[in-house]
Design an enzyme around this catalytic site. Sequence first.
Site, PDB file in Angstrom:
ATOM      1  N   LYS A 270      32.375 -19.745 -48.925  1.00  0.00           N
ATOM      2  CA  LYS A 270      33.300 -18.661 -49.253  1.00  0.00           C
ATOM      3  C   LYS A 270      34.292 -18.437 -48.111  1.00  0.00           C
ATOM      4  O   LYS A 270      33.995 -18.744 -46.950  1.00  0.00           O
ATOM      5  CB  LYS A 270      32.519 -17.357 -49.480  1.00  0.00           C
ATOM      6  CG  LYS A 270      31.679 -17.322 -50.739  1.00  0.00           C
ATOM      7  CD  LYS A 270      30.936 -15.995 -50.817  1.00  0.00           C
ATOM      8  CE  LYS A 270      30.098 -15.906 -52.089  1.00  0.00           C
ATOM      9  NZ  LYS A 270      30.947 -15.794 -53.295  1.00  0.00           N
ATOM     10  N   ARG A 344      23.896 -17.848 -61.529  1.00  0.00           N
ATOM     11  CA  ARG A 344      23.511 -18.250 -62.894  1.00  0.00           C
ATOM     12  C   ARG A 344      22.434 -19.329 -62.876  1.00  0.00           C
ATOM     13  O   ARG A 344      21.672 -19.458 -63.835  1.00  0.00           O
ATOM     14  CB  ARG A 344      24.754 -18.703 -63.661  1.00  0.00           C
ATOM     15  CG  ARG A 344      25.434 -19.935 -63.140  1.00  0.00           C
ATOM     16  CD  ARG A 344      26.882 -20.049 -63.576  1.00  0.00           C
ATOM     17  NE  ARG A 344      27.715 -19.080 -62.881  1.00  0.00           N
ATOM     18  CZ  ARG A 344      29.023 -18.905 -63.127  1.00  0.00           C
ATOM     19  NH1 ARG A 344      29.615 -19.647 -64.059  1.00  0.00           N
ATOM     20  NH2 ARG A 344      29.727 -18.030 -62.455  1.00  0.00           N
TER      21      ARG A 344
END
Length: 491
Positions: A270, A344
């Site tokens: 990130k 997920r």
Amino acid sequence: MKFETSTKSIDKLSADSLIVGLFEEGQLTETDVAVDMATKGLISELIGEKVFAGKEGETLCLRRPEGLAAEELILVGFGPIESFDETAFERAFKAGLGAAHGKNVAVTLIDWLPTTRTVEWSAMHMARLAMTAAEPLKEADVNEKNDRKIIFVLPKASPAVKEAAAFGKAIAQALNEAKYLGNLPANVCTPEYLADHAKSYKKLSGVTVTIYDRKDMEKLGMRSVLAVSSGSANAPRFIELKYNGGKKDEAPICLVGKGITFDAGGLCVKPSARMGEMKYDMCGAASVMAVFHAAVLMKLPLNLVVLVPACENLPDGQAYRPSDVIKTLSGLTVEVVNTDAEGRLILADALAYAARFEPQALIDVATLTGAVEVALGDMHTGLFVNDPVLCETLETAADVAQDAVWALPFNGRYFKDLIKSNVADCVNTGPRGKAGSSVAATFLAQFVNDDTPWAHLDVAATAWKGGSQPVSTGRPTALLLTWLHQMAETR
């Protein structure tokens, strides 16, 4: 903190502080008129001389008012009468309570009613607001140590108001716990720390706590969780909480919370600007654990299962890579195209694991996609649900709890086409900029049985507030606990 009711007249009400609300433009409530009469026109005088205008959140403290038994009178502004909604209600009560100096604080419920709301609703939210600890929370704030008392003044006795206040208190305590866990630094709140916190629930009646370590997950076949955790020195944990409060043969409700205790994005690292906020990537886990704790303490007549896959997502020589293919617990294979779409992946194993309980309803909570903030802003939690009844009950609970959700589309052919893979059953994320939240929900839907009522709550925009001093909000703890409470009432 204690909550009591009283039917005494306003002039004879003995309290340290009496909170009274006034609308702008001198529009008096029933209580205002009673106070004005008891104090020989004090309210009228203050309004006439423009000492108090009734603007939203404005307060005025009057010590030892003549004609009242209360030690002090706190006037609080409601704002314009036509604008007195739930937000104005909350601001006014917080302002009034903040201005009160006494330990015993009285408030007349009949005046604090936004349109369509009841005195029970007002009592519940006043209790919640009074009990929710101020930032920054400390560990002691999780447990109630407040000796204040709120007295709800009513025309006649109402056991329902007492029950509503007790429920509001339970919501606040759950919010405090969720916020405290969410605010912990990532070097403290590791997967092991979350597991140890879960173990503290063992002492409660009807509760079973099972913690799975890496070897256990390998035996179970939770390869998705293991892949995401492979770049971290802190080992993963899979937390299973069970509470048997309902009938023995009744199917449980299952809650699943994403527990990424720190998310650097894996090898798809990130940007550094807001990476410090990635300690909040376990807020889904914090919420469902706090809800579980509260439901047990409330002795809700339900069977409840809470599952938390907990791990970190860090870059390392052992970390999983873009282009890896992972075989999940369900047997479906996933091509990894972005290691920063890790939530997920761990939820895929947890949702597949949940199927063994044959739940009557399954809800997962996850700080899953930045796209949900683009779609909805930071007021509404994204709701993705496969069952109209579950959707309606969650929306009703959200309205009561003032923990807003908004239903979004997912799982149609368009979304399914966006996660097709040439080398696996699916990819773990779709094309950049195309319905990211709906694509993520569509990915998750593959791991839920079609006949199981299921909802996915994407709280990436609502679980914490960013900025120079970011803090956890505890959402959607109030929604989930209200929903469970309503489910219990239907029993």
